[in-house]
Design a protein around this motif. Structure first.
Motif, short mmCIF file in Angstrom:
data_model
loop_
_atom_site.label_atom_id
_atom_site.label_comp_id
_atom_site.label_asym_id
_atom_site.label_seq_id
_atom_site.Cartn_x
_atom_site.Cartn_y
_atom_site.Cartn_z
N UNK A 117 0.98 -1.23 -0.08
CA UNK A 117 0.07 0.01 0.01
C UNK A 117 0.88 1.15 -0.09
N UNK A 118 0.78 1.95 -0.85
CA UNK A 118 1.48 3.38 -0.83
C UNK A 118 0.63 4.32 -0.09
N UNK A 132 -7.73 11.15 9.34
CA UNK A 132 -7.01 9.93 9.75
C UNK A 132 -6.55 8.86 8.79
N UNK A 133 -5.31 8.61 9.00
CA UNK A 133 -4.70 7.57 7.84
C UNK A 133 -4.11 8.33 6.48
N UNK A 134 -4.08 9.44 6.47
CA UNK A 134 -3.56 10.36 5.41
C UNK A 134 -2.04 10.49 5.27
N UNK A 135 -1.13 10.26 6.43
CA UNK A 135 0.27 10.17 6.25
C UNK A 135 0.87 11.47 7.20
N UNK A 136 0.02 12.11 7.95
CA UNK A 136 0.64 12.97 8.68
C UNK A 136 1.64 12.70 9.66
#
Length: 53
Positions: A16-17, A38-42
């Motif tokens: 998963x990228x 939530x879960x976007x890569x912060x």
């Protein structure tokens, strides 16, 4: 003076990228906030900047 410059940064977990082609410039003395769902890569982005990823 210090600055943070990310060019074409990507991060992949298994198949998963998570972060793809991130470009970010933070100039010296600026106040920058990363916001998103939530879960976007912060947190992953901050961990990469800190050298933990």
């Amino acid at each position: 003076m210090a600055q943070i410059q990310l060019k074409q940064i990507s991060k992949k977990f298994k198949d998963e990228m998570i972060i793809e082609n991130l470009n970010l410039d933070i100039k010296d003395g600026s106040f920058t906030v990363l916001v998103g769902p939530s879960g976007c890569g912060k947190s992953t982005t901050l961990r990469m900047v800190a050298g933990l990823e």
